[in-house]
Design a protein around this motif. Structure first.
Motif, mmCIF file in Angstrom:
data_model
loop_
_atom_site.group_PDB
_atom_site.id
_atom_site.type_symbol
_atom_site.label_atom_id
_atom_site.label_comp_id
_atom_site.label_asym_id
_atom_site.label_seq_id
_atom_site.Cartn_x
_atom_site.Cartn_y
_atom_site.Cartn_z
ATOM 1 N N MET A 178 0.845 -1.201 0.000
ATOM 2 C CA MET A 178 0.000 0.000 0.000
ATOM 3 C C MET A 178 0.877 1.246 0.000
ATOM 4 N N PRO A 179 0.449 2.288 -0.693
ATOM 5 C CA PRO A 179 1.282 3.485 -0.793
ATOM 6 C C PRO A 179 1.345 4.266 0.520
ATOM 7 N N ALA A 180 2.514 4.242 1.128
ATOM 8 C CA ALA A 180 2.693 5.012 2.360
ATOM 9 C C ALA A 180 3.400 6.331 2.069
ATOM 10 N N SER A 181 3.879 6.496 0.832
ATOM 11 C CA SER A 181 4.589 7.726 0.482
ATOM 12 C C SER A 181 3.876 8.424 -0.672
ATOM 13 N N LEU A 182 4.336 9.624 -0.975
ATOM 14 C CA LEU A 182 3.744 10.397 -2.061
ATOM 15 C C LEU A 182 4.142 9.839 -3.420
ATOM 16 N N SER A 183 5.221 9.051 -3.451
ATOM 17 C CA SER A 183 5.765 8.568 -4.717
ATOM 18 C C SER A 183 4.780 7.651 -5.430
ATOM 19 N N GLY A 184 4.789 7.742 -6.747
ATOM 20 C CA GLY A 184 3.950 6.862 -7.542
ATOM 21 C C GLY A 184 3.117 7.627 -8.544
ATOM 22 N N LYS A 185 2.154 6.906 -9.113
ATOM 23 C CA LYS A 185 1.257 7.507 -10.098
ATOM 24 C C LYS A 185 -0.135 7.643 -9.498
ATOM 25 N N TRP A 186 -0.737 8.773 -9.792
ATOM 26 C CA TRP A 186 -2.009 9.129 -9.163
ATOM 27 C C TRP A 186 -2.961 9.724 -10.187
ATOM 28 N N GLU A 187 -4.244 9.498 -9.968
ATOM 29 C CA GLU A 187 -5.259 10.039 -10.880
ATOM 30 C C GLU A 187 -6.364 10.719 -10.077
ATOM 31 N N MET A 188 -6.718 11.908 -10.503
ATOM 32 C CA MET A 188 -7.661 12.735 -9.746
ATOM 33 C C MET A 188 -9.057 12.111 -9.695
ATOM 34 N N ILE A 189 -9.625 12.073 -8.494
ATOM 35 C CA ILE A 189 -10.993 11.566 -8.341
ATOM 36 C C ILE A 189 -11.950 12.645 -7.816
ATOM 37 N N SER A 190 -11.411 13.747 -7.307
ATOM 38 C CA SER A 190 -12.287 14.867 -6.940
ATOM 39 C C SER A 190 -11.511 16.174 -7.000
ATOM 40 N N ASN A 191 -12.255 17.252 -7.218
ATOM 41 C CA ASN A 191 -11.641 18.558 -7.481
ATOM 42 C C ASN A 191 -12.635 19.636 -7.067
ATOM 43 N N VAL A 192 -12.444 20.180 -5.892
ATOM 44 C CA VAL A 192 -13.408 21.129 -5.320
ATOM 45 C C VAL A 192 -12.832 22.545 -5.329
ATOM 46 N N ASN A 193 -13.615 23.477 -5.819
ATOM 47 C CA ASN A 193 -13.257 24.912 -5.821
ATOM 48 C C ASN A 193 -12.102 25.248 -6.772
ATOM 49 N N PHE A 194 -11.899 24.400 -7.774
ATOM 50 C CA PHE A 194 -10.833 24.649 -8.760
ATOM 51 C C PHE A 194 -11.088 25.953 -9.507
ATOM 52 N N ASP A 195 -12.351 26.213 -9.836
ATOM 53 C CA ASP A 195 -12.651 27.426 -10.611
ATOM 54 C C ASP A 195 -12.259 28.691 -9.850
ATOM 55 N N ASN A 196 -12.589 28.733 -8.563
ATOM 56 C CA ASN A 196 -12.243 29.944 -7.800
ATOM 57 C C ASN A 196 -10.729 30.087 -7.606
#
Ligand code: ECB
Length: 138
Positions: free
Chosen positions: A1-19
């Motif tokens: 299981m990923p315990a560090s920030l390293s690796g590949k990631w894909e966005m599943i939520s994005n709140v207040n991006f427009d502002n």
């Protein structure tokens, strides 16, 4: 299981991006395109050095830095500003302060429930993004 920030990631939520983008002065036409993107992150770490690649079908953005060492950042293809950036650890949070024309600008990354969390902030606006791990395991 990923315990560090390293690796590949894909966005599943994005709140207040427009502002957040409005705070950066991004045009309405560009914001409309950006809002539809599923952003991906590839984070590589070698001791204190990080390479963070943000990719999408529209544009890509890469930043390379060493923790605790101020660097010049040019947000090419984003808001195209020159910043003095400094990344530090605060507990298990990786925090970047981006000094420049925009006040209170930066981001924070951390892992929570095996997800990569990101807050992007600028002049009082906070965009919250969550990414799932898509690293190949074999
Ligand atoms: C790289 C994808 C950009 C897609 C949006 C294109 C144009 C909109 C212009 C500016 C919007 C501001 C930010 C876009 C969102 C994400 C890009 C990277 C944000 C960032 O600073 O990420 C950090 C932390 O992971 C590493 O650079």
């Amino acid at each position: 299981m990923p315990a560090s920030l390293s690796g590949k990631w894909e966005m599943i939520s994005n709140v207040n991006f427009d502002n957040y983008m409005i705070a950066l002065g991004i045009s309405a036409s560009l914001r409309k395109i950006a809002a539809k993107l599923t952003l991906k992150k590839k984070i590589e770490r070698q001791e204190d050095q990080f390479i963070v690649k943000t990719t999408s079908t529209f544009r890509n953005y890469t930043v390379t830095f060493k923790v605790g060492q101020e660097f010049n950042e040019f947000t090419k293809g984003l808001d195209n500003r020159h910043l003095k950036s400094l990344v530090r650890w605060e507990g298990n949070k990786l925090i970047c302060e981006q000094t420049g024309e925009k006040k209170n600008r930066g981001w924070t990354h951390w892992i929570e429930d095996d997800k990569l969390h990101l807050e992007l902030f600028c002049e009082g606006q906070v965009c919250k993004q969550v990414y799932k791990n898509v690293s190949k395991t074999r």
